[in-house]
Design an enzyme around this catalytic site. Structure first.
Site, PDB file in Angstrom:
ATOM      1  N   LYS A   4      -5.209 -10.555  -6.854  1.00  0.00           N
ATOM      2  CA  LYS A   4      -6.461 -10.757  -6.129  1.00  0.00           C
ATOM      3  C   LYS A   4      -7.496  -9.717  -6.521  1.00  0.00           C
ATOM      4  CE  LYS A   4      -5.699  -8.078  -1.982  1.00  0.00           C
ATOM      5  NZ  LYS A   4      -5.612  -7.876  -0.579  1.00  0.00           N
ATOM      6  N   LYS A  19     -10.694  -3.784  -4.360  1.00  0.00           N
ATOM      7  CA  LYS A  19     -11.528  -2.593  -4.564  1.00  0.00           C
ATOM      8  C   LYS A  19     -10.738  -1.492  -5.239  1.00  0.00           C
ATOM      9  CE  LYS A  19     -11.372  -2.297   0.163  1.00  0.00           C
ATOM     10  NZ  LYS A  19     -12.285  -2.356   1.295  1.00  0.00           N
ATOM     11  N   LYS A  44       0.817  -1.212   0.000  1.00  0.00           N
ATOM     12  CA  LYS A  44       0.000   0.000   0.000  1.00  0.00           C
ATOM     13  C   LYS A  44       0.849   1.260   0.000  1.00  0.00           C
ATOM     14  CE  LYS A  44      -4.498  -1.216   1.856  1.00  0.00           C
ATOM     15  NZ  LYS A  44      -5.564  -0.747   2.775  1.00  0.00           N
TER      16      LYS A  44
HETATM   17  P1  TYM Z   1     -10.626  -5.566   3.872  1.00  0.00           P
HETATM   18  O1  TYM Z   1     -11.593  -4.474   4.180  1.00  0.00           O
HETATM   19  O2  TYM Z   1      -9.583  -5.299   2.849  1.00  0.00           O
HETATM   20  O3  TYM Z   1     -11.407  -6.857   3.419  1.00  0.00           O
HETATM   21  C1  TYM Z   1     -12.498  -7.366   4.184  1.00  0.00           C
HETATM   22  C2  TYM Z   1     -12.508  -8.873   4.161  1.00  0.00           C
HETATM   23  O4  TYM Z   1     -12.595  -9.346   2.819  1.00  0.00           O
HETATM   24  C3  TYM Z   1     -11.534 -10.259   2.560  1.00  0.00           C
HETATM   25  N1  TYM Z   1     -11.112 -10.133   1.155  1.00  0.00           N
HETATM   26  C4  TYM Z   1     -11.047 -11.154   0.302  1.00  0.00           C
HETATM   27  N2  TYM Z   1     -11.323 -12.456   0.446  1.00  0.00           N
HETATM   28  C5  TYM Z   1     -11.180 -13.239  -0.640  1.00  0.00           C
HETATM   29  N3  TYM Z   1     -10.744 -12.798  -1.833  1.00  0.00           N
HETATM   30  C6  TYM Z   1     -10.450 -11.488  -2.039  1.00  0.00           C
HETATM   31  N4  TYM Z   1     -10.049 -11.055  -3.220  1.00  0.00           N
HETATM   32  C7  TYM Z   1     -10.595 -10.598  -0.925  1.00  0.00           C
HETATM   33  N5  TYM Z   1     -10.395  -9.278  -0.755  1.00  0.00           N
HETATM   34  C8  TYM Z   1     -10.707  -9.009   0.518  1.00  0.00           C
HETATM   35  C9  TYM Z   1     -10.430  -9.853   3.510  1.00  0.00           C
HETATM   36  O5  TYM Z   1      -9.518 -10.909   3.733  1.00  0.00           O
HETATM   37  C10 TYM Z   1     -11.211  -9.498   4.748  1.00  0.00           C
HETATM   38  O6  TYM Z   1     -11.548 -10.653   5.491  1.00  0.00           O
HETATM   39  N6  TYM Z   1      -7.478  -5.354   7.763  1.00  0.00           N
HETATM   40  C11 TYM Z   1      -8.785  -5.821   7.321  1.00  0.00           C
HETATM   41  C12 TYM Z   1      -9.930  -5.287   8.137  1.00  0.00           C
HETATM   42  C13 TYM Z   1      -9.818  -5.489   9.604  1.00  0.00           C
HETATM   43  C14 TYM Z   1     -10.003  -6.707  10.314  1.00  0.00           C
HETATM   44  C15 TYM Z   1      -9.820  -6.372  11.682  1.00  0.00           C
HETATM   45  C16 TYM Z   1     -10.291  -8.009   9.932  1.00  0.00           C
HETATM   46  C17 TYM Z   1      -9.550  -4.520  10.520  1.00  0.00           C
HETATM   47  N7  TYM Z   1      -9.565  -5.040  11.778  1.00  0.00           N
HETATM   48  C18 TYM Z   1      -9.934  -7.351  12.691  1.00  0.00           C
HETATM   49  C19 TYM Z   1     -10.399  -8.985  10.933  1.00  0.00           C
HETATM   50  C20 TYM Z   1     -10.208  -8.640  12.283  1.00  0.00           C
HETATM   51  C21 TYM Z   1      -8.981  -5.389   5.877  1.00  0.00           C
HETATM   52  O7  TYM Z   1      -8.386  -4.440   5.412  1.00  0.00           O
HETATM   53  O8  TYM Z   1      -9.934  -6.086   5.214  1.00  0.00           O
END
Ligand code: TYM
Length: 334
Positions: A195, A198, A112
């Protein structure tokens, strides 16, 4: 007792990867009756610039996405992070537990921040400590996420272990990442080695949860593939990332194993498989986008759900934060 926590960033373009890797699996966990806490992590989103009007909209839309995916705010706790100050309070403690070197190893920060890491926000660097706090402020034991969060969850364990060791306590649980099934690594529809994300500039690379039926079908029809038909065996998918991705998505949407899908579609040409897949995706996803736009017509109700969830979340988090401070020797009325 098991307790599930997970979070999603309200930073727009909620997509099929978020659905299959997270939302759909959360709904499955809720229906097994485990206490579950789900957070719209707005404080994580602002580690990179967010337009205030869009952030507000995305937070509400993400909440609508949770509910439309089957999360029931009466069973699970749904709230946004900034309403529960205990997250950031515990994050400060973890900033003092985690080591610079641990943070420097985080591949997501490197991705990032890009080449000019000096210009990244301090928040982006410290992000994994806040994420550990999100989880541990509830003493959560299980965290369902997609593959891409694995390294952050390992760091969460390291922070819990170091805190417990430093203070000679057995206080924070060592959290289990839950990364299971065919939906935890959904790839771009334009490039099977990237992957689904967004932030991909091509909207054709992902299916957004707000896409209507025609858009979903068109994106699948146009998805990149190689010219060969599908192999007849699972093994034949190994060197074919685009084909494998479509089969994985199909399996996750249909609640089938890859073996079951291959038994059904192995050997078919993409011209036959893609329309089947488009029908399935529309059947499963179009009702979600419809329900999301219905829910978005009453944002007051969404805000009420978030405020109520925040109250319930705080009731769990506040005593855990107080005990943390107590262990550390902070003076205060307890
Ligand atoms: P974020 O917002 O990027 O994504 C949210 C969830 O979606 C999953 N994900 C995917 N799974 C499969 N294939 C993909 N292409 C894909 N893109 C995203 C992510 O693995 C995630 O589960 N850091 C985290 C948010 C967070 C969090 C937490 C998660 C903050 N605090 C505590 C768990 C526990 C994030 O940026 O996810």
């Amino acid at each position: 007792t098991p307790r599930v926590f997970s979070g999603i960033q309200p930073s727009g373009n909620l997509h099929l990867g978020n659905y299959l890797g997270a939302l759909k699996r959360f709904a499955d966990a809720q229906n097994k009756g485990v206490q579950s806490i789900y957070c719209m992590v707005d404080l994580h989103a602002v580690t990179v610039w967010q337009d205030p009007v869009e952030l507000r909209h995305s937070t509400r839309e993400l909440t609508a996405g949770f509910i439309a995916s089957g999360l029931d705010p009466a069973k699970s706790i749904l709230f946004n992070q900034s309403q529960v100050a205990e997250h950031t309070q515990l994050a400060w403690v973890f900033n003092c537990v985690a080591r610079m070197g641990w943070m420097q190893r985080m591949t997501q920060f490197k991705d990032k921040a890009g080449k000019n890491a000096q210009n990244a926000s301090l928040g982006l660097f410290a992000y994994p400590a806040l994420m550990a706090a999100d989880i541990l402020v509830y003493h959560a034991t299980h965290v369902p996420v997609g593959e891409d969060q694995k390294q952050h969850l390992e760091l969460t364990r390291d922070i819990a272990i170091k805190f417990n060791n430093d203070f000679g306590v057995d206080f924070f649980p060592i959290t289990e990442p839950v990364i299971e099934g065919t939906g935890t690594r959904v790839m771009s529809l334009r490039d099977g080695s990237k992957k689904m994300s967004k932030s991909d500039p091509s909207d054709m690379s992902r299916i957004n949860l707000t896409d209507d039926a025609d858009t979903i079908a068109r994106k699948i029809r146009k998805a990149k593939t190689d010219p060969e038909p599908l192999p007849s065996e699972v093994k034949g998918l190994e060197e074919r990332p685009e084909a494998r991705n479509l089969v994985n998505i199909y399996a996750a949407l249909a609640d089938m194993s890859v073996d079951q899908v291959m038994a059904e579609v192995g050997g078919k040409a993409f011209s036959e498989f893609k329309p089947m897949m488009a029908d399935l995706a529309v059947e499963k996803l179009a009702p979600i986008s419809g329900e999301m736009s219905r829910l978005m017509q009453d944002v007051n109700e969404i805000d009420r759900i978030l405020a109520e969830g925040a109250g319930r979340a705080r009731a769990i988090a506040a005593p855990i934060l107080r005990q943390t401070y107590e262990i550390m020797g902070m003076v205060g009325p307890r």
